[in-house]
Write a protein that holds these residues in place. Structure first.
Motif, PDB file in Angstrom:
ATOM      1  N   ASP A  43      26.592  -2.679 -38.977  1.00  0.00           N
ATOM      2  CA  ASP A  43      26.975  -3.058 -37.527  1.00  0.00           C
ATOM      3  C   ASP A  43      25.886  -2.658 -36.449  1.00  0.00           C
ATOM      4  OD1 ASP A  43      29.115  -4.729 -38.313  1.00  0.00           O
ATOM      5  OD2 ASP A  43      30.536  -3.309 -37.604  1.00  0.00           O
ATOM      6  N   GLY A  44      25.400  -1.382 -36.649  1.00  0.00           N
ATOM      7  CA  GLY A  44      24.548  -0.883 -35.884  1.00  0.00           C
ATOM      8  C   GLY A  44      23.160  -1.431 -35.707  1.00  0.00           C
ATOM      9  N   LEU A  45      22.655  -1.566 -36.982  1.00  0.00           N
ATOM     10  CA  LEU A  45      21.533  -2.219 -37.484  1.00  0.00           C
ATOM     11  C   LEU A  45      21.413  -3.656 -37.121  1.00  0.00           C
ATOM     12  CD1 LEU A  45      20.721  -0.901 -41.039  1.00  0.00           C
ATOM     13  CD2 LEU A  45      19.306  -0.216 -38.744  1.00  0.00           C
ATOM     14  N   ARG A  46      22.490  -4.309 -37.209  1.00  0.00           N
ATOM     15  CA  ARG A  46      22.542  -5.858 -36.827  1.00  0.00           C
ATOM     16  C   ARG A  46      22.406  -5.906 -35.366  1.00  0.00           C
ATOM     17  NH1 ARG A  46      26.821  -9.831 -39.214  1.00  0.00           N
ATOM     18  NH2 ARG A  46      25.856 -10.928 -37.890  1.00  0.00           N
ATOM     19  N   ARG A  47      22.920  -5.009 -34.681  1.00  0.00           N
ATOM     20  CA  ARG A  47      22.843  -5.253 -32.991  1.00  0.00           C
ATOM     21  C   ARG A  47      21.239  -4.590 -32.766  1.00  0.00           C
ATOM     22  NH1 ARG A  47      27.924  -2.957 -33.025  1.00  0.00           N
ATOM     23  NH2 ARG A  47      27.480  -0.820 -33.146  1.00  0.00           N
ATOM     24  N   ARG A  48      20.835  -3.793 -33.355  1.00  0.00           N
ATOM     25  CA  ARG A  48      19.407  -3.419 -32.897  1.00  0.00           C
ATOM     26  C   ARG A  48      18.313  -4.372 -33.515  1.00  0.00           C
ATOM     27  NH1 ARG A  48      16.661   1.298 -36.733  1.00  0.00           N
ATOM     28  NH2 ARG A  48      14.290   0.517 -36.297  1.00  0.00           N
ATOM     29  N   TYR A  49      18.631  -5.086 -34.499  1.00  0.00           N
ATOM     30  CA  TYR A  49      17.578  -5.954 -35.201  1.00  0.00           C
ATOM     31  C   TYR A  49      17.761  -7.391 -34.077  1.00  0.00           C
ATOM     32  CZ  TYR A  49      17.008  -3.111 -39.309  1.00  0.00           C
ATOM     33  OH  TYR A  49      16.699  -2.050 -40.079  1.00  0.00           O
ATOM     34  N   TRP A  50      19.007  -7.730 -33.801  1.00  0.00           N
ATOM     35  CA  TRP A  50      19.158  -8.755 -32.845  1.00  0.00           C
ATOM     36  C   TRP A  50      18.492  -8.518 -31.543  1.00  0.00           C
ATOM     37  CZ3 TRP A  50      21.123 -13.648 -33.718  1.00  0.00           C
ATOM     38  CH2 TRP A  50      21.423 -14.208 -32.229  1.00  0.00           C
ATOM     39  N   HIS A  51      18.716  -7.297 -31.074  1.00  0.00           N
ATOM     40  CA  HIS A  51      18.201  -6.820 -29.573  1.00  0.00           C
ATOM     41  C   HIS A  51      16.441  -6.785 -29.705  1.00  0.00           C
ATOM     42  CE1 HIS A  51      16.262  -4.013 -26.620  1.00  0.00           C
ATOM     43  NE2 HIS A  51      17.411  -4.622 -25.932  1.00  0.00           N
ATOM     44  N   ASP A  52      15.842  -6.268 -30.783  1.00  0.00           N
ATOM     45  CA  ASP A  52      14.702  -6.015 -31.147  1.00  0.00           C
ATOM     46  C   ASP A  52      13.920  -7.402 -31.410  1.00  0.00           C
ATOM     47  OD1 ASP A  52      15.047  -3.673 -30.279  1.00  0.00           O
ATOM     48  OD2 ASP A  52      14.830  -2.493 -32.461  1.00  0.00           O
ATOM     49  N   TYR A  53      14.394  -8.064 -32.341  1.00  0.00           N
ATOM     50  CA  TYR A  53      13.593  -9.368 -32.971  1.00  0.00           C
ATOM     51  C   TYR A  53      14.418 -10.740 -32.713  1.00  0.00           C
ATOM     52  CZ  TYR A  53      11.984  -5.468 -35.547  1.00  0.00           C
ATOM     53  OH  TYR A  53      11.351  -3.994 -35.829  1.00  0.00           O
ATOM     54  N   GLY A  54      15.646 -10.763 -32.218  1.00  0.00           N
ATOM     55  CA  GLY A  54      16.177 -12.156 -32.172  1.00  0.00           C
ATOM     56  C   GLY A  54      17.124 -12.405 -33.083  1.00  0.00           C
ATOM     57  N   ALA A  55      16.996 -11.895 -34.135  1.00  0.00           N
ATOM     58  CA  ALA A  55      17.685 -12.241 -35.660  1.00  0.00           C
ATOM     59  C   ALA A  55      17.731 -11.090 -36.434  1.00  0.00           C
ATOM     60  CB  ALA A  55      17.124 -13.274 -36.300  1.00  0.00           C
ATOM     61  N   THR A  56      18.862 -10.986 -37.413  1.00  0.00           N
ATOM     62  CA  THR A  56      18.912  -9.854 -38.353  1.00  0.00           C
ATOM     63  C   THR A  56      17.739 -10.080 -39.405  1.00  0.00           C
ATOM     64  OG1 THR A  56      21.258  -9.785 -38.080  1.00  0.00           O
ATOM     65  CG2 THR A  56      20.576  -9.061 -39.920  1.00  0.00           C
ATOM     66  N   LEU A  57      17.460 -11.371 -39.585  1.00  0.00           N
ATOM     67  CA  LEU A  57      16.427 -11.600 -40.753  1.00  0.00           C
ATOM     68  C   LEU A  57      15.092 -10.920 -40.515  1.00  0.00           C
ATOM     69  CD1 LEU A  57      15.250 -12.686 -43.393  1.00  0.00           C
ATOM     70  CD2 LEU A  57      14.956 -14.853 -42.288  1.00  0.00           C
ATOM     71  N   LEU A  58      14.648 -10.867 -39.261  1.00  0.00           N
ATOM     72  CA  LEU A  58      13.354 -10.486 -39.145  1.00  0.00           C
ATOM     73  C   LEU A  58      13.108  -8.821 -39.066  1.00  0.00           C
ATOM     74  CD1 LEU A  58      10.564 -11.586 -38.616  1.00  0.00           C
ATOM     75  CD2 LEU A  58      10.815 -11.046 -36.045  1.00  0.00           C
ATOM     76  N   GLY A  59      14.338  -8.286 -38.641  1.00  0.00           N
ATOM     77  CA  GLY A  59      14.731  -6.604 -38.960  1.00  0.00           C
ATOM     78  C   GLY A  59      14.471  -6.378 -40.285  1.00  0.00           C
ATOM     79  N   LEU A  60      15.230  -7.082 -41.134  1.00  0.00           N
ATOM     80  CA  LEU A  60      15.387  -6.911 -42.624  1.00  0.00           C
ATOM     81  C   LEU A  60      13.998  -6.982 -43.441  1.00  0.00           C
ATOM     82  CD1 LEU A  60      18.843  -8.572 -43.358  1.00  0.00           C
ATOM     83  CD2 LEU A  60      18.234  -6.025 -43.172  1.00  0.00           C
ATOM     84  N   ARG A  62      11.080  -6.532 -42.010  1.00  0.00           N
ATOM     85  CA  ARG A  62      10.142  -5.594 -41.427  1.00  0.00           C
ATOM     86  C   ARG A  62      10.420  -4.187 -41.993  1.00  0.00           C
ATOM     87  NH1 ARG A  62       8.520  -7.318 -35.337  1.00  0.00           N
ATOM     88  NH2 ARG A  62       7.658  -9.538 -35.810  1.00  0.00           N
ATOM     89  N   HIS A  63      11.918  -3.970 -42.103  1.00  0.00           N
ATOM     90  CA  HIS A  63      12.158  -2.908 -42.424  1.00  0.00           C
ATOM     91  C   HIS A  63      12.820  -2.556 -43.843  1.00  0.00           C
ATOM     92  CE1 HIS A  63      11.555  -1.402 -38.218  1.00  0.00           C
ATOM     93  NE2 HIS A  63      12.010  -2.532 -37.736  1.00  0.00           N
ATOM     94  N   HIS A  64      13.364  -3.567 -44.534  1.00  0.00           N
ATOM     95  CA  HIS A  64      13.803  -3.298 -45.789  1.00  0.00           C
ATOM     96  C   HIS A  64      13.223  -3.987 -46.757  1.00  0.00           C
ATOM     97  CE1 HIS A  64      17.112  -1.040 -43.981  1.00  0.00           C
ATOM     98  NE2 HIS A  64      16.987  -2.006 -42.677  1.00  0.00           N
ATOM     99  N   GLU A  65      12.314  -4.966 -46.504  1.00  0.00           N
ATOM    100  CA  GLU A  65      11.417  -5.546 -47.485  1.00  0.00           C
ATOM    101  C   GLU A  65      12.106  -6.458 -48.217  1.00  0.00           C
ATOM    102  OE1 GLU A  65       9.480  -2.949 -49.830  1.00  0.00           O
ATOM    103  OE2 GLU A  65       7.775  -2.415 -48.199  1.00  0.00           O
ATOM    104  N   VAL A  66      13.174  -7.373 -47.393  1.00  0.00           N
ATOM    105  CA  VAL A  66      14.005  -8.364 -48.110  1.00  0.00           C
ATOM    106  C   VAL A  66      13.216  -9.532 -48.067  1.00  0.00           C
ATOM    107  CG1 VAL A  66      16.050  -7.471 -47.091  1.00  0.00           C
ATOM    108  CG2 VAL A  66      15.109  -9.440 -46.190  1.00  0.00           C
ATOM    109  N   ASP A  67      13.347 -10.432 -49.362  1.00  0.00           N
ATOM    110  CA  ASP A  67      13.067 -11.727 -49.509  1.00  0.00           C
ATOM    111  C   ASP A  67      13.643 -12.796 -48.623  1.00  0.00           C
ATOM    112  OD1 ASP A  67      12.428 -14.415 -50.446  1.00  0.00           O
ATOM    113  OD2 ASP A  67      12.596 -13.923 -52.420  1.00  0.00           O
ATOM    114  N   PRO A  68      12.689 -13.344 -47.591  1.00  0.00           N
ATOM    115  CA  PRO A  68      13.503 -14.020 -46.641  1.00  0.00           C
ATOM    116  C   PRO A  68      14.428 -15.410 -47.105  1.00  0.00           C
ATOM    117  CG  PRO A  68      11.256 -14.312 -46.477  1.00  0.00           C
ATOM    118  CD  PRO A  68      11.621 -13.107 -47.328  1.00  0.00           C
TER     119      PRO A  68
END
Length: 219
Positions: A43-60, A62-68
């Motif tokens: 939950d905390g990371l989702r809020r942070r990524y939403w605030h920083d990037y506008g969506a969870t995906l971009l945070g994931l 940049r920080h977790h190397e997920v396959d978009p």
């Protein structure tokens, strides 16, 4: 006015359809089970990524190397038809709009196609611009807007943006777009200087479309 850009989720259908709750569950599950993030941190990371990037995906990305693409397929694998039904009234409004309509969404094209199909309005949109249009950068980042305008070969002043998120309309206004907020009464907040019109539901847009067809662009 030459184009109307509609957001998808919670704009073309009412928020009380609660479709996003199904996606929300999938996002949390993906973060825990696929990205390997501790459940207590999700939950905390989702809020942070939403605030920083506008969506969870971009945070994931940049920080977790997920396959978009894997993420988009996973989180949008929901039963859209369990929450949405055809909307004949909205279909009539869009059919008679006289202005080309497009979807501009932070979701995927596949998800947009399923939503539009469930609402019975898929054939009324010229195209769908999804999260891929600017390398997975979401609204309200400016790059997706620039890419959409480039694809359309239009200026911002030629377009209307219809959205449920104020921050996305704020960016649209910086490009000179006419802005329409779709949200329940009282949800807009106090500072809405960049919003030209406020609708309770997207189907209420018919009078605005009539004005735009007549050449009025003051919202």
């Amino acid at each position: 006015m030459k184009a109307v850009l509609f957001d998808l989720d919670n704009t073309l259908y009412a928020p009380d359809c609660d479709l996003f709750s199904l996606i929300d569950v999938r996002i949390n599950r993906y973060m825990e089970e696929i990205a390997g993030i501790a459940l207590a941190d999700v939950d905390g990371l989702r809020r942070r990524y939403w605030h920083d990037y506008g969506a969870t995906l971009l945070g994931l990305i940049r920080h977790h190397e997920v396959d978009p693409e894997d993420y988009l397929d996973y989180v949008h694998d929901v039963d859209v038809a369990s929450r949405l039904v055809p909307d004949p009234a909205l279909r009539a409004v869009l059919r008679d709009s006289g202005i080309p309509s497009y979807v501009f969404t932070n979701g995927s094209r596949g998800h947009a196609d399923r939503v539009l199909g469930a609402l019975g309005i898929a054939d009324l949109f010229v195209d769908v611009f999804d999260i891929r249009i600017a390398g997975y950068q979401p609204k309200p980042n400016p790059d997706p807007y620039q890419q959409v305008l480039g694809r359309l070969a239009l200026q911002g002043e030629d377009c209307v943006m219809v959205e449920d998120q104020l921050q996305n309309l704020q960016t649209a206004k910086t490009f000179g777009m006419t802005t329409v907020l779709v949200a329940p009464e009282g949800q807009a907040g106090s500072d809405v200087s960049w919003v030209d019109s406020h609708l309770q539901a997207v189907g209420d847009i018919a009078p605005l479309l009539s004005r735009w067809r007549a050449g009025f662009i003051d919202g």
